[in-house]
Write a protein that holds these residues in place. Structure first.
Motif, PDB file in Angstrom:
ATOM      1  N   ALA A 327       0.857  -1.183   0.000  1.00  0.00           N
ATOM      2  CA  ALA A 327       0.000   0.000   0.000  1.00  0.00           C
ATOM      3  C   ALA A 327       0.893   1.233   0.000  1.00  0.00           C
ATOM      4  CB  ALA A 327      -0.921   0.002   1.226  1.00  0.00           C
ATOM      5  N   GLY A 328       0.255   2.392  -0.160  1.00  0.00           N
ATOM      6  CA  GLY A 328       0.990   3.648  -0.130  1.00  0.00           C
ATOM      7  C   GLY A 328       0.738   4.482  -1.362  1.00  0.00           C
ATOM      8  N   ARG A 329       0.842   5.777  -1.219  1.00  0.00           N
ATOM      9  CA  ARG A 329       0.556   6.736  -2.289  1.00  0.00           C
ATOM     10  C   ARG A 329       1.442   6.492  -3.517  1.00  0.00           C
ATOM     11  NH1 ARG A 329      -0.446  12.787  -2.467  1.00  0.00           N
ATOM     12  NH2 ARG A 329       0.972  13.659  -4.001  1.00  0.00           N
ATOM     13  N   LEU A 330       2.737   6.573  -3.333  1.00  0.00           N
ATOM     14  CA  LEU A 330       3.641   6.413  -4.474  1.00  0.00           C
ATOM     15  C   LEU A 330       3.797   4.950  -4.861  1.00  0.00           C
ATOM     16  CD1 LEU A 330       6.453   9.015  -3.690  1.00  0.00           C
ATOM     17  CD2 LEU A 330       4.465   9.261  -5.185  1.00  0.00           C
ATOM     18  N   GLN A 331       3.691   4.046  -3.869  1.00  0.00           N
ATOM     19  CA  GLN A 331       3.835   2.626  -4.173  1.00  0.00           C
ATOM     20  C   GLN A 331       2.719   2.144  -5.105  1.00  0.00           C
ATOM     21  OE1 GLN A 331       4.067   4.032  -1.221  1.00  0.00           O
ATOM     22  NE2 GLN A 331       5.960   3.366  -0.229  1.00  0.00           N
ATOM     23  N   THR A 332       1.479   2.529  -4.803  1.00  0.00           N
ATOM     24  CA  THR A 332       0.358   2.130  -5.658  1.00  0.00           C
ATOM     25  C   THR A 332       0.399   2.887  -6.978  1.00  0.00           C
ATOM     26  OG1 THR A 332      -0.936   1.780  -3.639  1.00  0.00           O
ATOM     27  CG2 THR A 332      -2.136   1.770  -5.716  1.00  0.00           C
ATOM     28  N   GLY A 333       0.782   4.164  -6.906  1.00  0.00           N
ATOM     29  CA  GLY A 333       0.956   4.929  -8.138  1.00  0.00           C
ATOM     30  C   GLY A 333       1.991   4.291  -9.054  1.00  0.00           C
ATOM     31  N   GLN A 334       3.043   3.705  -8.457  1.00  0.00           N
ATOM     32  CA  GLN A 334       4.073   3.046  -9.252  1.00  0.00           C
ATOM     33  C   GLN A 334       3.506   1.845 -10.008  1.00  0.00           C
ATOM     34  OE1 GLN A 334       7.186   3.596 -10.215  1.00  0.00           O
ATOM     35  NE2 GLN A 334       7.115   1.640 -11.310  1.00  0.00           N
ATOM     36  N   GLY A 335       2.593   1.113  -9.376  1.00  0.00           N
ATOM     37  CA  GLY A 335       1.970  -0.009 -10.079  1.00  0.00           C
ATOM     38  C   GLY A 335       1.197   0.458 -11.298  1.00  0.00           C
ATOM     39  N   LEU A 336       0.476   1.575 -11.168  1.00  0.00           N
ATOM     40  CA  LEU A 336      -0.248   2.143 -12.302  1.00  0.00           C
ATOM     41  C   LEU A 336       0.720   2.612 -13.380  1.00  0.00           C
ATOM     42  CD1 LEU A 336      -2.943   4.219 -10.378  1.00  0.00           C
ATOM     43  CD2 LEU A 336      -3.387   2.218 -11.812  1.00  0.00           C
ATOM     44  N   LEU A 337       1.819   3.249 -12.955  1.00  0.00           N
ATOM     45  CA  LEU A 337       2.800   3.739 -13.924  1.00  0.00           C
ATOM     46  C   LEU A 337       3.441   2.578 -14.685  1.00  0.00           C
ATOM     47  CD1 LEU A 337       4.410   6.077 -15.143  1.00  0.00           C
ATOM     48  CD2 LEU A 337       6.039   5.844 -13.248  1.00  0.00           C
ATOM     49  N   ALA A 338       3.769   1.503 -13.988  1.00  0.00           N
ATOM     50  CA  ALA A 338       4.362   0.337 -14.652  1.00  0.00           C
ATOM     51  C   ALA A 338       3.410  -0.244 -15.695  1.00  0.00           C
ATOM     52  CB  ALA A 338       4.734  -0.724 -13.612  1.00  0.00           C
ATOM     53  N   ASP A 339       2.127  -0.318 -15.358  1.00  0.00           N
ATOM     54  CA  ASP A 339       1.138  -0.803 -16.321  1.00  0.00           C
ATOM     55  C   ASP A 339       1.036   0.133 -17.515  1.00  0.00           C
ATOM     56  OD1 ASP A 339       0.440  -3.133 -15.064  1.00  0.00           O
ATOM     57  OD2 ASP A 339      -1.369  -2.349 -14.119  1.00  0.00           O
ATOM     58  N   LEU A 340       1.068   1.430 -17.231  1.00  0.00           N
ATOM     59  CA  LEU A 340       0.983   2.423 -18.305  1.00  0.00           C
ATOM     60  C   LEU A 340       2.162   2.268 -19.275  1.00  0.00           C
ATOM     61  CD1 LEU A 340       0.070   6.146 -17.562  1.00  0.00           C
ATOM     62  CD2 LEU A 340       1.641   5.519 -19.384  1.00  0.00           C
ATOM     63  N   ILE A 341       3.355   2.111 -18.728  1.00  0.00           N
ATOM     64  CA  ILE A 341       4.551   1.937 -19.564  1.00  0.00           C
ATOM     65  C   ILE A 341       4.436   0.645 -20.380  1.00  0.00           C
ATOM     66  CG2 ILE A 341       7.033   1.501 -19.508  1.00  0.00           C
ATOM     67  CD1 ILE A 341       7.151   3.322 -17.019  1.00  0.00           C
ATOM     68  N   ALA A 342       3.945  -0.429 -19.747  1.00  0.00           N
ATOM     69  CA  ALA A 342       3.794  -1.706 -20.452  1.00  0.00           C
ATOM     70  C   ALA A 342       2.848  -1.568 -21.640  1.00  0.00           C
ATOM     71  CB  ALA A 342       3.295  -2.771 -19.491  1.00  0.00           C
ATOM     72  N   ILE A 343       1.766  -0.829 -21.458  1.00  0.00           N
ATOM     73  CA  ILE A 343       0.826  -0.614 -22.562  1.00  0.00           C
ATOM     74  C   ILE A 343       1.484   0.206 -23.656  1.00  0.00           C
ATOM     75  CG2 ILE A 343      -1.297   0.618 -23.220  1.00  0.00           C
ATOM     76  CD1 ILE A 343      -2.476  -0.229 -20.512  1.00  0.00           C
ATOM     77  N   ALA A 344       2.183   1.266 -23.275  1.00  0.00           N
ATOM     78  CA  ALA A 344       2.822   2.138 -24.268  1.00  0.00           C
ATOM     79  C   ALA A 344       3.847   1.383 -25.108  1.00  0.00           C
ATOM     80  CB  ALA A 344       3.483   3.319 -23.568  1.00  0.00           C
ATOM     81  N   ARG A 345       4.497   0.406 -24.520  1.00  0.00           N
ATOM     82  CA  ARG A 345       5.503  -0.364 -25.243  1.00  0.00           C
ATOM     83  C   ARG A 345       4.886  -1.248 -26.332  1.00  0.00           C
ATOM     84  NH1 ARG A 345       9.374  -2.607 -20.324  1.00  0.00           N
ATOM     85  NH2 ARG A 345      11.113  -1.176 -20.694  1.00  0.00           N
ATOM     86  N   THR A 346       3.639  -1.620 -26.147  1.00  0.00           N
ATOM     87  CA  THR A 346       3.045  -2.614 -27.055  1.00  0.00           C
ATOM     88  C   THR A 346       1.901  -2.079 -27.913  1.00  0.00           C
ATOM     89  OG1 THR A 346       1.581  -3.353 -25.263  1.00  0.00           O
ATOM     90  CG2 THR A 346       3.665  -4.524 -25.535  1.00  0.00           C
ATOM     91  N   CYS A 347       1.436  -0.853 -27.644  1.00  0.00           N
ATOM     92  CA  CYS A 347       0.284  -0.368 -28.409  1.00  0.00           C
ATOM     93  C   CYS A 347       0.742   0.468 -29.612  1.00  0.00           C
ATOM     94  CB  CYS A 347      -0.642   0.452 -27.522  1.00  0.00           C
ATOM     95  SG  CYS A 347       0.030   2.048 -26.988  1.00  0.00           S
TER      96      CYS A 347
END
Length: 347
Positions: A327-347
């Protein structure tokens, strides 16, 4: 350079954490990932949906949120009271859905996600409600519209659990999953192992912000049940309802029980488990959330404080344990950012 137009619906702790990371890591995203992210819209329950085609100024948004000022005070924005109407009118490349978790009907998050996917937007989410109640439906909808839905942050925040299973452990047949998936309960049980009483530690956890004023969702295991249902869908492809998960919380655990476990070189932990009832991939899945006295030889027994951990048991990799903040503000935000980067790499 790939340009991504991002919308964040749910600008509380998690949404603000993602926005902060996008701002502070802007140069790293450009240099390491050739990715330029423009935050074009933001919404919350109190102030509605704001949009600026040229991009919103993140420091201004964070300042407004910190001061509890209306987001509409951001200069030069269009405004919709309804986030759904605003999202439909303006669109984005990716929606980050970070509204509150509702395990009854998953609203309003599930409507935001359905709308985005149906309009050809990729989605990343930290919202456990839609993930727990409708993961299969939403993945099918994403596939029908040729977009991606990723939900790393729904289990153990930014600690890479889902991506590890789907990518790092690709090809492994997983037989069982066991995890400590709630920081509040682990904090309480860790303190009780030092000789303290449940009520005293709970009050301390509430004072430090680890537990809510009403701690029921944590201490009675409902939060972990939601994460267990999500893992069943993401790891095993099995759709479970929350009431199909056996649940027992920690509120009945006594100092005497904790001491007795310590005398046997054991530690009591609230453990989520998913296990096939037979050695084949079509066998039913047994799902449980319960306090268990684990031997100290078990990797999960040594996870203390607010930390989380999860162990995957498979064929070619017999046991893999991942530990990190849940849990945590930046920790959970990091999970969203990692997903965002993963999508950007493949879309």
């Amino acid at each position: 350079m790939k340009h991504i137009r991002l919308s964040i619906i749910g600008f509380g702790v998690v949404g603000q954490g993602l926005a902060e990371l996008i701002h502070t890591k802007r140069e790293i995203l450009r240099q390491d990932f050739a990715l330029d992210i423009s935050l074009v819209s933001v919404a919350n329950g109190r102030h509605g949906f704001i949009y600026r085609a040229e991009g919103l100024d993140i420091p201004t948004l964070l300042s407004l949120a910190e001061q509890r000022q209306p987001l509409t005070l951001h200069p030069d924005v269009q405004h919709w009271q309804s986030p759904l109407e605003g999202l439909q009118a303006t669109g984005a490349d990716i929606l980050a859905e970070a509204t509150w978790t509702n395990l009854r009907d998953a609203e309003p998050g599930i409507s935001h996600i359905r709308t985005a996917l149906s309009h050809g937007m990729h989605v990343v989410t930290a919202n456990k409600g839609p993930a727990a109640l409708a993961a299969h439906e939403l993945f099918v909808l994403a596939q029908q519209h040729g977009v991606q839905l990723r939900m790393e942050s729904t289990v153990m925040a930014g600690t890479p659990v889902v991506s590890t299973v789907r990518e790092g452990m690709a090809g492994v047949t997983i037989h069982a999953v066991r995890g400590i998936l709630n920081g509040t309960t682990n904090y309480i049980l860790s303190a009780m192992a030092q000789g303290r009483d449940y009520a005293e530690v709970l009050a301390e956890a509430q004072a430090q912000g680890y537990a809510e004023v009403d701690p029921t969702a944590d201490v009675e295991g409902y939060d972990v049940v939601a994460k267990t249902v999500i893992l069943a869908a993401l790891v095993f492809g099995v759709t479970l309802k929350p009431d199909e998960v056996y649940r027992q919380g920690i509120s009945g655990i006594t100092k005497a029980q904790v001491h007795q476990a310590l005398q046997k070189d054991q530690r009591i932990k609230l453990v989520a488990s998913l296990t096939r009832t037979a050695d084949n991939t079509s066998a039913p899945l047994l799902a449980r959330v319960e306090p268990i006295a684990l031997p100290l030889t078990d990797a999960l027994a040594r996870v203390d404080g607010v930390m989380n951990a999860i162990t995957f048991e498979g064929d070619s990799l017999p046991s893999v344990t991942i530990s990190g903040p849940g849990a945590g503000r930046l920790q959970t935000g990091q999970g969203l950012l990692a997903d965002l980067i993963a999508i950007a790499r493949t879309c």
